[in-house]
Motif scaffolding. Structure first.
Motif, PDB file in Angstrom:
ATOM      1  N   ASP A 208      15.476   6.725   1.155  1.00  0.00           N
ATOM      2  CA  ASP A 208      15.839   5.303   1.172  1.00  0.00           C
ATOM      3  C   ASP A 208      14.691   4.406   0.716  1.00  0.00           C
ATOM      4  O   ASP A 208      14.930   3.302   0.206  1.00  0.00           O
ATOM      5  CB  ASP A 208      16.269   4.893   2.589  1.00  0.00           C
ATOM      6  CG  ASP A 208      17.538   5.619   3.016  1.00  0.00           C
ATOM      7  OD1 ASP A 208      18.298   6.031   2.127  1.00  0.00           O
ATOM      8  OD2 ASP A 208      17.747   5.773   4.231  1.00  0.00           O
ATOM      9  N   THR A 209      13.452   4.852   0.896  1.00  0.00           N
ATOM     10  CA  THR A 209      12.310   3.980   0.591  1.00  0.00           C
ATOM     11  C   THR A 209      11.355   4.585  -0.427  1.00  0.00           C
ATOM     12  O   THR A 209      10.210   4.188  -0.517  1.00  0.00           O
ATOM     13  CB  THR A 209      11.535   3.679   1.886  1.00  0.00           C
ATOM     14  OG1 THR A 209      11.089   4.921   2.466  1.00  0.00           O
ATOM     15  CG2 THR A 209      12.394   2.923   2.876  1.00  0.00           C
ATOM     16  N   GLY A 210      11.765   5.574  -1.202  1.00  0.00           N
ATOM     17  CA  GLY A 210      10.875   6.186  -2.177  1.00  0.00           C
ATOM     18  C   GLY A 210      11.409   7.524  -2.634  1.00  0.00           C
ATOM     19  O   GLY A 210      12.556   7.643  -3.051  1.00  0.00           O
TER      20      GLY A 210
ATOM     21  N   PRO B 107       0.837  -1.213   0.000  1.00  0.00           N
ATOM     22  CA  PRO B 107       0.000   0.000   0.000  1.00  0.00           C
ATOM     23  C   PRO B 107       0.868   1.258   0.000  1.00  0.00           C
ATOM     24  O   PRO B 107       1.994   1.256   0.506  1.00  0.00           O
ATOM     25  CB  PRO B 107      -0.815  -0.129   1.288  1.00  0.00           C
ATOM     26  CG  PRO B 107       0.021  -0.998   2.175  1.00  0.00           C
ATOM     27  CD  PRO B 107       0.718  -1.979   1.257  1.00  0.00           C
ATOM     28  N   LEU B 108       0.320   2.309  -0.595  1.00  0.00           N
ATOM     29  CA  LEU B 108       1.046   3.571  -0.658  1.00  0.00           C
ATOM     30  C   LEU B 108       0.849   4.349   0.644  1.00  0.00           C
ATOM     31  O   LEU B 108      -0.278   4.562   1.088  1.00  0.00           O
ATOM     32  CB  LEU B 108       0.548   4.410  -1.837  1.00  0.00           C
ATOM     33  CG  LEU B 108       1.191   5.792  -1.971  1.00  0.00           C
ATOM     34  CD1 LEU B 108       2.682   5.671  -2.237  1.00  0.00           C
ATOM     35  CD2 LEU B 108       0.517   6.600  -3.070  1.00  0.00           C
ATOM     36  N   GLU B 109       1.965   4.752   1.257  1.00  0.00           N
ATOM     37  CA  GLU B 109       1.932   5.573   2.459  1.00  0.00           C
ATOM     38  C   GLU B 109       2.678   6.874   2.192  1.00  0.00           C
ATOM     39  O   GLU B 109       3.795   6.859   1.673  1.00  0.00           O
ATOM     40  CB  GLU B 109       2.567   4.834   3.642  1.00  0.00           C
ATOM     41  CG  GLU B 109       1.792   3.598   4.075  1.00  0.00           C
ATOM     42  CD  GLU B 109       2.355   2.992   5.354  1.00  0.00           C
ATOM     43  OE1 GLU B 109       3.338   3.558   5.873  1.00  0.00           O
ATOM     44  OE2 GLU B 109       1.820   1.983   5.809  1.00  0.00           O
ATOM     45  N   VAL B 110       2.050   7.982   2.560  1.00  0.00           N
ATOM     46  CA  VAL B 110       2.622   9.311   2.362  1.00  0.00           C
ATOM     47  C   VAL B 110       2.694  10.006   3.711  1.00  0.00           C
ATOM     48  O   VAL B 110       1.708  10.050   4.451  1.00  0.00           O
ATOM     49  CB  VAL B 110       1.780  10.145   1.381  1.00  0.00           C
ATOM     50  CG1 VAL B 110       2.407  11.525   1.185  1.00  0.00           C
ATOM     51  CG2 VAL B 110       1.647   9.427   0.046  1.00  0.00           C
ATOM     52  N   SER B 111       3.875  10.538   4.036  1.00  0.00           N
ATOM     53  CA  SER B 111       4.093  11.232   5.312  1.00  0.00           C
ATOM     54  C   SER B 111       4.349  12.709   5.044  1.00  0.00           C
ATOM     55  O   SER B 111       5.136  13.052   4.145  1.00  0.00           O
ATOM     56  CB  SER B 111       5.276  10.625   6.069  1.00  0.00           C
ATOM     57  OG  SER B 111       5.042   9.252   6.345  1.00  0.00           O
ATOM     58  N   ILE B 112       3.696  13.567   5.823  1.00  0.00           N
ATOM     59  CA  ILE B 112       3.856  15.017   5.683  1.00  0.00           C
ATOM     60  C   ILE B 112       4.416  15.565   6.989  1.00  0.00           C
ATOM     61  O   ILE B 112       3.892  15.291   8.072  1.00  0.00           O
ATOM     62  CB  ILE B 112       2.514  15.707   5.353  1.00  0.00           C
ATOM     63  CG1 ILE B 112       1.896  15.115   4.083  1.00  0.00           C
ATOM     64  CG2 ILE B 112       2.727  17.198   5.174  1.00  0.00           C
ATOM     65  CD1 ILE B 112       0.847  14.093   4.341  1.00  0.00           C
TER      66      ILE B 112
ATOM     67  N   GLY C 164       6.949   4.832  -2.492  1.00  0.00           N
ATOM     68  CA  GLY C 164       6.796   4.285  -3.837  1.00  0.00           C
ATOM     69  C   GLY C 164       8.135   4.023  -4.497  1.00  0.00           C
ATOM     70  O   GLY C 164       9.146   3.760  -3.842  1.00  0.00           O
ATOM     71  N   ARG C 165       8.121   4.104  -5.825  1.00  0.00           N
ATOM     72  CA  ARG C 165       9.335   3.865  -6.581  1.00  0.00           C
ATOM     73  C   ARG C 165      10.366   4.947  -6.308  1.00  0.00           C
ATOM     74  O   ARG C 165      10.039   6.052  -5.864  1.00  0.00           O
ATOM     75  CB  ARG C 165       8.994   3.815  -8.072  1.00  0.00           C
ATOM     76  CG  ARG C 165       8.175   2.584  -8.453  1.00  0.00           C
ATOM     77  CD  ARG C 165       7.367   2.785  -9.714  1.00  0.00           C
ATOM     78  NE  ARG C 165       8.202   3.124 -10.842  1.00  0.00           N
ATOM     79  CZ  ARG C 165       7.750   3.424 -12.058  1.00  0.00           C
ATOM     80  NH1 ARG C 165       6.429   3.424 -12.274  1.00  0.00           N
ATOM     81  NH2 ARG C 165       8.564   3.710 -13.045  1.00  0.00           N
ATOM     82  N   SER C 166      11.624   4.625  -6.565  1.00  0.00           N
ATOM     83  CA  SER C 166      12.696   5.570  -6.269  1.00  0.00           C
ATOM     84  C   SER C 166      12.599   6.779  -7.196  1.00  0.00           C
ATOM     85  O   SER C 166      11.961   6.733  -8.260  1.00  0.00           O
ATOM     86  CB  SER C 166      14.057   4.899  -6.453  1.00  0.00           C
ATOM     87  OG  SER C 166      14.271   4.554  -7.815  1.00  0.00           O
ATOM     88  N   LEU C 167      13.255   7.866  -6.773  1.00  0.00           N
ATOM     89  CA  LEU C 167      13.203   9.086  -7.565  1.00  0.00           C
ATOM     90  C   LEU C 167      13.822   8.877  -8.946  1.00  0.00           C
ATOM     91  O   LEU C 167      13.360   9.451  -9.932  1.00  0.00           O
ATOM     92  CB  LEU C 167      13.923  10.218  -6.820  1.00  0.00           C
ATOM     93  CG  LEU C 167      13.905  11.595  -7.499  1.00  0.00           C
ATOM     94  CD1 LEU C 167      12.468  12.095  -7.622  1.00  0.00           C
ATOM     95  CD2 LEU C 167      14.749  12.585  -6.713  1.00  0.00           C
ATOM     96  N   GLY C 168      14.844   8.039  -9.034  1.00  0.00           N
ATOM     97  CA  GLY C 168      15.474   7.783 -10.332  1.00  0.00           C
ATOM     98  C   GLY C 168      14.547   7.132 -11.325  1.00  0.00           C
ATOM     99  O   GLY C 168      14.740   7.268 -12.545  1.00  0.00           O
TER     100      GLY C 168
END
Length: 436
Positions: A418-420, A349-354, A371-375
């Motif tokens: 490290d994780t997205g 599942p997608l988790e977003v932290s603000i 999610g996927r890495s920035l690259g």
């Protein structure tokens, strides 16, 4: 005792006059150093700022011409000068040379706008074909007026100091007090001039930012017209031709015609979506961005409620009150959460932290996802209006989000984790509403 007292008084007067003379000489020396230096700095910043703005305008004009004439621009050394001639008109600075170099450092265009300066300032600005740099514009500006103004200021300061010293020794203590008052008034005027200069510099810097952002808007439009809109147009044209051929051949096999019509419809829908995205992006500058105190936590909660149905988990705590327009801020977070959703990993599942941290300019709001890495998100083009996703489809980029943050008086950038990936935006705090 009387003689001794008179002698002591005379000595005291001499000490006061000597001390005053020392102070006056020290102030004079300081004046002769500081005022010319400040005048030199002010003149240099004025010349450099105006030259930078005019050079950016020239680069934008040339980039636009190159984007529309990709095959012939390197052979248009006669036409190109006419594009940038307007940049040198009405200039408050002395532009002596303007030149366009291609990627091999070969001169394509050269304009001699004035005599060769004794003290040149050379500025460079890259030009692009709408996508990648293909050369640069080089501008040479004379710095001689800056040093002339500093010398004139120093001469005025020297004359002023000599006059003050003469008055101090000739007229006496009363005139010295008057001279000190004049010096105080002059210092006050100087402080006011420096304050006005700082305000002018901040205004010019803001105007330069708006000009640069307007250039990016133009680049988005140029890329849309030159590249992205051609793809659905080719689809519509190709299948319209196939449909016409099917009709001429007798119209056998209605399923094949239905397929052609479906491809034409899909191409038209794709073009409609791209034009809608472009219209929404260009319409941003006409919307209301007047700042007001906004509780960021309430805006994030509203966006979280809209994203809950899409299986997106949002986490936040201790979000501040910021200066923004509530509707624009909500649209911004909704766009960013949608961007994170597009690059979610399929097996979790997608988790977003603000989170929020104070900064000298206001608050830095960090939005991190797993999610996927920035690259993997094409970081070189992610702030474009339309970008290619992992499947090769054209999707909306973060151009509208970055322009929204810019219109709020902040900035937006991306960072790997490290994780997205993490998007960080800096926006003013609530004090900016009452202290613009």
């Amino acid at each position: 005792m009387r003689f001794s007292g008179e002698t002591e008084f005379h000595r005291s007067v001499l000490r006061v006059r000597w001390l005053f003379s020392v102070v006056l000489w020290a102030m004079g020396a300081l004046w002769l150093v500081v005022v010319p230096a400040l005048e030199l700095e002010r003149s240099y910043q004025r010349i450099r700022t105006e030259a930078g703005i005019r050079l950016a305008l020239a680069a934008d004009l040339v980039s636009s011409h190159i984007a529309n004439n990709l095959e012939t621009w390197e052979f248009e050394g006669v036409r190109l000068p006419s594009l940038v001639t307007s940049v040198t008109r009405g200039s408050q600075i002395s532009i002596s040379h303007l030149e366009l170099l291609n990627g091999q450092n070969r001169s394509i265009m050269a304009i001699e706008a004035g005599p060769v300066p004794t003290l040149p300032l050379v500025l460079r600005e890259p030009v692009t074909d709408g996508v990648v740099p293909v050369g640069e514009v080089v501008m040479t500006v004379a710095l001689d007026p800056a040093f002339t103004a500093a010398a004139r200021s120093g001469g005025i300061g020297l004359v002023s100091v000599l006059v003050l010293l003469t008055l101090a020794h000739v007229v006496g203590r009363r005139m010295l007090d008057h001279a000190m008052a004049v010096v105080g008034d002059t210092t006050l005027r100087l402080a006011q001039q420096l304050e006005q200069r700082d305000r002018d510099q901040r205004l010019l810097a803001r105007q330069a930012l708006h000009l640069r952002q307007a250039g990016e808007d133009f680049a988005h439009v140029a890329r849309m017209a030159a590249h992205h809109l051609q793809e659905p147009l080719r689809t519509v044209l190709a299948y319209a031709q196939l449909l016409l051929r099917w009709h001429r051949e007798g119209g056998g096999g209605i399923e094949r015609a239905d397929g052609y019509v479906e491809f034409v419809r899909a191409g038209i829908e794709q073009m409609r979506g791209q034009l809608s995205a472009l219209a929404a992006y260009m319409d941003l500058r006409t919307k209301d961005f007047s700042p007001q105190p906004v509780e960021l936590e309430a805006v994030v909660a509203k966006a979280a409620a809209a994203m809950a149905a899409l299986d997106v988990r949002l986490n936040w705590q201790d979000l501040p009150v910021v200066a923004a327009q509530p509707d624009r801020l909500y649209d911004l977070f909704f766009d960013i959460f949608g961007w994170s959703k597009r690059y979610r990993l399929p097996d979790q599942p997608l988790e977003v932290s603000i989170s929020a941290e104070p900064s000298p300019e206001g608050w830095v709001i960090a939005i991190a996802d797993n999610g996927r890495s920035l690259g993997d998100r094409d970081p070189e083009r992610m702030f474009g209006l339309l970008v290619h996703d992992g499947d090769g489809r054209m999707v909306l980029g973060l151009a509208a989000a970055r322009l929204t943050v810019f219109m709020m008086g902040g900035r937006l950038w991306a960072e790997p984790t490290d994780t997205g990936a993490r998007l960080s935006l800096e926006i003013p705090n609530a004090d900016a509403c009452t202290n613009p």
